[in-house]
Design a protein around this motif. Sequence first.
Motif, mmCIF file in Angstrom:
data_model
loop_
_atom_site.group_PDB
_atom_site.id
_atom_site.type_symbol
_atom_site.label_atom_id
_atom_site.label_comp_id
_atom_site.label_asym_id
_atom_site.label_seq_id
_atom_site.Cartn_x
_atom_site.Cartn_y
_atom_site.Cartn_z
ATOM 1 N N TRP A 105 0.971 -5.278 -13.542
ATOM 2 C CA TRP A 105 1.397 -5.114 -12.148
ATOM 3 C C TRP A 105 0.745 -6.235 -11.339
ATOM 4 C CZ3 TRP A 105 4.882 -3.174 -9.070
ATOM 5 C CH2 TRP A 105 4.631 -2.996 -7.719
ATOM 6 N N ASP A 165 0.814 -1.219 0.000
ATOM 7 C CA ASP A 165 0.000 0.000 0.000
ATOM 8 C C ASP A 165 0.846 1.265 0.000
ATOM 9 O OD1 ASP A 165 -2.372 -1.433 0.009
ATOM 10 O OD2 ASP A 165 -2.488 -1.500 2.197
ATOM 11 N N THR A 221 1.206 5.342 -11.612
ATOM 12 C CA THR A 221 0.592 4.628 -10.503
ATOM 13 C C THR A 221 0.422 3.157 -10.883
ATOM 14 O OG1 THR A 221 -1.553 5.375 -11.342
ATOM 15 C CG2 THR A 221 -0.598 6.612 -9.506
ATOM 16 N N PRO A 222 0.449 2.252 -9.895
ATOM 17 C CA PRO A 222 0.357 0.822 -10.226
ATOM 18 C C PRO A 222 -0.851 0.454 -11.080
ATOM 19 C CG PRO A 222 1.065 1.091 -7.961
ATOM 20 C CD PRO A 222 0.719 2.475 -8.457
ATOM 21 N N ASP A 223 -1.983 1.097 -10.852
ATOM 22 C CA ASP A 223 -3.178 0.753 -11.627
ATOM 23 C C ASP A 223 -3.018 1.069 -13.107
ATOM 24 O OD1 ASP A 223 -3.500 3.571 -10.401
ATOM 25 O OD2 ASP A 223 -4.922 3.592 -12.060
ATOM 26 N N GLU A 224 -2.119 1.980 -13.433
ATOM 27 C CA GLU A 224 -1.875 2.344 -14.832
ATOM 28 C C GLU A 224 -1.331 1.159 -15.631
ATOM 29 O OE1 GLU A 224 -1.866 5.478 -17.818
ATOM 30 O OE2 GLU A 224 -2.613 5.467 -15.757
ATOM 31 N N GLY A 263 -2.260 -2.008 -15.211
ATOM 32 C CA GLY A 263 -3.251 -3.073 -15.368
ATOM 33 C C GLY A 263 -2.713 -4.409 -14.882
ATOM 34 N N ASP A 264 -2.919 -5.452 -15.698
ATOM 35 C CA ASP A 264 -2.492 -6.798 -15.323
ATOM 36 C C ASP A 264 -0.973 -6.952 -15.298
ATOM 37 O OD1 ASP A 264 -5.133 -7.535 -15.137
ATOM 38 O OD2 ASP A 264 -5.224 -8.430 -17.139
ATOM 39 N N LYS A 319 3.459 3.943 -4.311
ATOM 40 C CA LYS A 319 2.556 4.891 -4.961
ATOM 41 C C LYS A 319 2.868 5.079 -6.442
ATOM 42 C CE LYS A 319 0.480 5.506 -1.091
ATOM 43 N NZ LYS A 319 -0.806 4.787 -0.887
#
Length: 314
Positions: free
Chosen positions: A199, A149, A191-194, A196-197, A152
């Motif tokens: 990460w 968490d 960001t990690p969500d950028e 997608g799969d 970032k």
Amino acid sequence: MRLATLNDSTRDGRLVMVSPDGATCAPAPVATLQQAMENWAALAPKFAAIDDYPEVIDPAQVLAPLPRAWQWLDGSAFQSHGDLMDAVLGITKPKTDLPLMYQGMSDTFLAPLSDARFPSEELGIDFEGELGVIVDAVPMGTNAADAMDHIKLIVQINDWSLRTLAGPEMKTGFGWVGAKPACGMAPFAVTPDELGDAWADGRVGLDLLVDWNGQRFGAANGAAMGFGFHELVAHAACTRDLVAGTVIGSGTVSNANFREIGSSCIAERRGIEVLDQGEAKTAFMAFGDTVRMEAVDASGCAPFGTLHQKVVRA
């Protein structure tokens, strides 16, 4: 989201939010990336609300996303690379279940298109393609699960190395100084969500394409890390609080089939030559040489942008 830092003639540059296509940007709600890392929870909703990107990005004006950091900790998380280099250098490390990590120079991260200056070609100039993360404040003793968490942003790094100095410094048991000058960073921190799969399990499953003087040199995938970034963060935080803005590197991206897909640094290629042919045949970099690095997904998209640097005499 993707963030970049533009040159505004200050030491830390001007932080901007980058459009999905990487061509335009918008002012960030805070002046610098360091300030963003120190206030991430409060600022994240403001970043997320940006949907208009009125400014065209001039690649020549893009600095490293974090032009200087309070702390740079570099791991060696790819087993294939570590085993090869130990064999070539004749180094026997004590057995351990802990990640390898050292603290390097953090007061400068070179811009993605900047020249890399060195005093002599005799120092064994080498590039090292890596991936890295930037964390917010991590309390001492944070475990690996909770460390996830605190990750970032993710970045792409060229960890310049001077190999003539590296072996002797390593054998002292006291760490690197001369062998590890300033690193370069690709244009965008994401960001990690950028990803997608790509990460997953604290690892970046992208192919790091490395071209030396316009010729493909390597295409190793970042998913092969023996320790995920969350585990590297937890290791670094065992006995210290990690200040917001700490950068943690993966070490040279390497895959076990390096003979087929190539390498992310010259030293690895030379090590393969020593094992296969009895001696290293590939020379290190010369003044005027260039290296280009770009981490890409299956569709060819490069979320971090492109790092392209030239070696010049200091």
